[in-house]
Design an enzyme around this catalytic site. Structure first.
Site, PDB file in Angstrom:
ATOM      1  CD  GLU A 121      44.078  43.618  44.484  1.00 37.45           C
ATOM      2  OE1 GLU A 121      44.131  42.371  44.504  1.00 37.45           O
ATOM      3  OE2 GLU A 121      44.119  44.321  45.525  1.00 37.45           O
ATOM      4  CD  GLU A 166      50.024  43.173  46.043  1.00 39.18           C
ATOM      5  OE1 GLU A 166      48.969  43.826  46.021  1.00 39.18           O
ATOM      6  OE2 GLU A 166      50.840  43.175  45.088  1.00 39.18           O
TER       7      GLU A 166
END
Length: 269
Positions: free
Chosen positions: A122, A142
């Protein structure tokens, strides 16, 4: 300038000024694989909030040690045992940092190596240009950690590689690296000799020589225009073009082109 960068006031980031307004910003938690804790995010916000006004013309973003960034500091997160409200505001600070990067108008060239994972991806996706070496790998683990993205993967990573590829990465833990990662759009350059930092430095030095207003338009207006409707983007492009293309500082460069003394665009050899 209306600001100054004082490297001594940063702990999580190592900051060094180079020639021509180029700054090297290095994540400096190598023992944690440069995992992003709250303090690191706050330092990213502080640096990129004031970078342009402090005369920063380009940034080379890197990670200290063997990895670029392993993502969210999961140990800090686990120990904090945050409420939903608390973690929502942590995520909003991540968005603040990465929006300052993407929309701040200062070119950011990321030199990536080894792990670019979770929040590290990110962070990298908020840079404007990404350079990898053959050992750089990208992942969004995740799903396996029982958590969800919170720093813009659903926005920037899905834009780079497509919604369903991003979903696949989160669901299955799929890893991309090497030329395949470049072909998908996770990076724009791959080095053959393993020197992502050297290539990123070459690119950062080149873009730092552009006019600041031109770089601001490229590294801010394009992202804004991609958030607009086609009609609004066309209007905004014309407006920005009117300002940038008539700036007094461009006159000498245009004159050099007209006089055939400027460097010409040549095919790759």
């Amino acid at each position: 300038m209306n600001g100054v960068v004082n490297p001594d006031t940063y702990e999580r980031l190592s900051i060094s000024a180079r020639e021509n307004g180029l700054y090297v910003v290095t994540l400096n938690r190598p023992s944690k694989r440069n995992a992003l804790d709250v303090a690191t995010i706050e330092e990213l916000i502080r640096f990129f909030s004031g970078a342009r006004m402090a005369g920063v013309k380009a940034v080379l973003l890197a990670g200290e040690g063997d990895h670029f960034c392993a993502g969210l500091d999961l140990v800090e997160h686990w120990k904090a045992d945050r409420s939903a409200d608390d973690f929502m505001h942590v995520c909003l600070r991540w968005h603040e940092a990465f929006n300052k990067m993407e929309y701040g108008g200062v070119p950011i060239i990321a030199a990536l190596n080894s792990a670019v994972v979770g929040g590290g991806l990110e962070l990298a996706s908020a840079a404007h240009v990404r350079v990898i070496d053959p050992g750089t790998y990208f992942a969004l683990p995740e799903g396996q950690r029982g958590i969800f993205t919170g720093g813009g993967a659903t926005i920037r990573v899905s834009e780079m590689i497509g919604k369903y590829r991003m979903i696949d990465m989160i669901l299955t833990g799929r890893v991309y690296q090497g030329q395949e990662a470049v072909d998908l759009g996770l990076a724009q350059y791959i080095t053959e000799d393993g020197g992502s930092f050297a290539k990123a430095m070459e690119l950062a030095q080149k873009v730092a020589q552009n006019l600041p207003l031109t770089n601001f338009a490229i590294c801010s207006a394009v992202s804004h225009m991609n958030n607009m409707s086609g009609m609004d983007a066309a209007y905004a492009e014309a407006f920005v073009g009117g300002i940038v293309n008539t700036q007094p500082a461009a006159r000498a460069r245009l004159e050099a082109f007209a006089n055939k003394t400027a460097a010409r665009v040549r095919p790759n050899t």
